[in-house]
Scaffold this active site. Sequence first.
Site, short mmCIF file in Angstrom:
data_model
loop_
_atom_site.label_atom_id
_atom_site.label_comp_id
_atom_site.label_asym_id
_atom_site.label_seq_id
_atom_site.Cartn_x
_atom_site.Cartn_y
_atom_site.Cartn_z
N GLU A 12 8.16 9.54 -0.49
CA GLU A 12 7.38 8.99 -1.28
C GLU A 12 6.30 10.14 -1.47
O GLU A 12 5.88 10.88 -0.55
CB GLU A 12 6.28 8.05 -1.09
CG GLU A 12 7.09 6.74 -0.64
CD GLU A 12 6.60 5.70 0.15
OE1 GLU A 12 7.04 4.42 0.67
OE2 GLU A 12 5.27 5.51 0.41
N ASP B 84 -6.92 4.08 0.37
CA ASP B 84 -6.36 4.21 1.41
C ASP B 84 -7.40 4.45 2.34
O ASP B 84 -8.69 5.02 1.64
CB ASP B 84 -5.74 5.78 0.50
CG ASP B 84 -4.53 5.94 -0.11
OD1 ASP B 84 -3.56 5.22 0.12
OD2 ASP B 84 -4.31 5.73 -1.18
N TYR C 180 8.71 -2.88 -0.55
CA TYR C 180 7.10 -2.54 0.60
C TYR C 180 6.59 -3.08 1.10
O TYR C 180 5.68 -4.23 0.70
CB TYR C 180 6.79 -0.66 0.08
CG TYR C 180 5.88 -0.78 0.58
CD1 TYR C 180 4.97 -0.46 1.99
CD2 TYR C 180 6.10 1.03 0.38
CE1 TYR C 180 4.09 0.33 2.87
CE2 TYR C 180 4.83 2.33 0.85
CZ TYR C 180 4.13 1.30 2.29
OH TYR C 180 3.68 2.40 3.22
#
Lengths: 277, 406
Positions: free
Chosen positions: A51, A62, A177
């Site tokens: 990735e 994040d 994911y």
Amino acid sequence: MTQSRIDTRFAELKEEGRPALVTFVMAGDPDYDTSLDILKSLPSAGADVMEIGMPFSDPMADGPAIQLAGQRALKAGQDMHKTLQMVREFRSGDKDTPIVLMGYYNPIYIYGNEQFLADAREAGVDGLIIVDLPPEADEELCVPAIKLGLNFIRLATPTTDDDRLPQVLHNTSGFVYYVSITGITGAAAPNTTKVAAAVNRIKRSTELPVAVGFGVKSVEQAQVIGEVADGVVVGSALVSEIAANLDGNGETACRAVTNLVSELAVGLRSTKLKKSA
Amino acid sequence: MTEPVEPNSFRAGPDKEGYFGIFGGRYVAETLMPLILDLEQAYNESKEDPEFKAELENLGKHYTGRPSPLYFAEGLTKHLGGAKIYFKRDELNHTGSHKINNCLGQILLARKMGKTRIIAETGAGQHGVATATVAAKFGYPCVVYMGKTDIERQSPNVFRMKLLGAEIVPVTAGAGTLKDAMNEALRDWVTNVEDTYYIIGTAAGPHPYPELVRDFQSVIGQEVREQIMEAEGRLPDMLVAAVGGGSNAIGLFHPFLDDRQVQIVGVEAGGLGLDGEEHCASLSAGKPGVLHGNRTFLLQNDDGQILEGHSISAGLDYPGIGPEHSWLKDTGRVDYVPIMDDEALEAFQLLCKVEGIIPALEPSHALAEVIKRAPKMDKDQIIVMNLCGRGDKDVFTVGKALGFDL
């Protein structure tokens, strides 16, 4: 759809009976050349799927490690054109390792969705993970991406309940994911018992491989997760190695990242996938 | 972008997916999506629920002090020598701004949804104070994210929030202003999604926030309609309000959007001028993009990276704008204009002198536009401006800008 590099890679690993090591680094962190060197060294260090983060000024999902990685990249002049160029350069020397671009929608939207998809395809990108594009917005980027033969990898989370799971899996390809925690990247360690249950739940609804990420930092964690999932994603721990080695030249940072990836890879290669319940 | 078709009504939005034209939507991480859908359901039930409405009205009346007066600013009107100027005095609300209208509505939603912890972002601190206030009243723990730069320039509000029992978390990412505080609040929310309600302070964010914040703020415009009919027997010729994220403005504008004879003007923070990057005029100088859960006009570079912007007013210091404003700009229903820092400062001082009212720096931007427009209008024309906040919090900033050592 024809088989993508991602499909091929997961099929190979299934044959081998071991989970994939999925690595995440930010494009252009700490600078273009070092970042490209890191990418080029990852497959031989043991990365099965890569990735690559597309830096964004406002990475809402994040934690600090990846926020800082994005800031370093932007400060060094990284932009979407350079990120695609980096993939192109990598791809000229590696035809097999799957590349997934991961990031937020706005830089793509500003680049122009159609142009971005065409350029990404041409550069050798295999899949996309766009954090802030839920299934409700599929028509904007996901469906056109699939038409061009790109995988669109969706995040499933602990809050994705049984009612919503089919909607999340619909139009997902390559792999799923699973976000192991409710939280941001690089945060608390996941509860492996809960992760195992969640992965099994998802696997009951799809044939796709399930990779698990967010909060996986050590070889031990990766091994435990690797017993229940088809892939383990490690990101914050890798970019933290870059952050810790900014004083040296690019080689030092590159070596630090590849050392950690090698350790993780060795650990995961001894991990056998348990058959899902 | 194609030229939008003029809609039959400007008050029908958003559609069921949360769009106003191409603007709005729900661009959030999957972790938040189920919660956003729950919130939408809770809000849809509440807005039809007479008990919810009655409780909110009761709080508005007895806790906030609604209706706020519609005040004829005779001194300013004489001074400018043109249109009659009325102020909608939401600065007289409990907590000193319009923000409380929205916070009361949302805390009732939080209670209905069974949440036990409140978070918010704040720029000027007005929304943070209003959130800390309702959290105190309803007995919830409250965490407010505030940029480090804003903490420094809005210290009176920081202390107020602490007195009210809120925990203030300084945000050092980016330039340490409102956008960074909003990122950090979103990170908290995604981490504590089970028990936490996020009270967004402006009419932006993922659907249904732009709609519900607008609805809770529309009490401003609804009261103005009644009050101006009582005072003048007709609707105003012009509405003027400052636009940061745009909650006070949409609250005033929305009930008038279909009255085409009413000209509507939104005033953005022009900062040091639109030539450079030292401004927050996302509608005048930005372009559409996706941030904080919605598509809207944003200040950004050619790579889609969001710019920090600048305004003397911390409350306008946001590189985005509520999506409904983006749509109202695109359809041409509302005019959006920039006002510079120095124009706002002059307007601030003028109002102190001619009306004995110390306005916040945010409505001082609206006031500066009124000062430009009123003299060009006839004496029988009427302007209503939203005086959405009081200036106590800004006296240090203004003092510094004017060279006083406080």
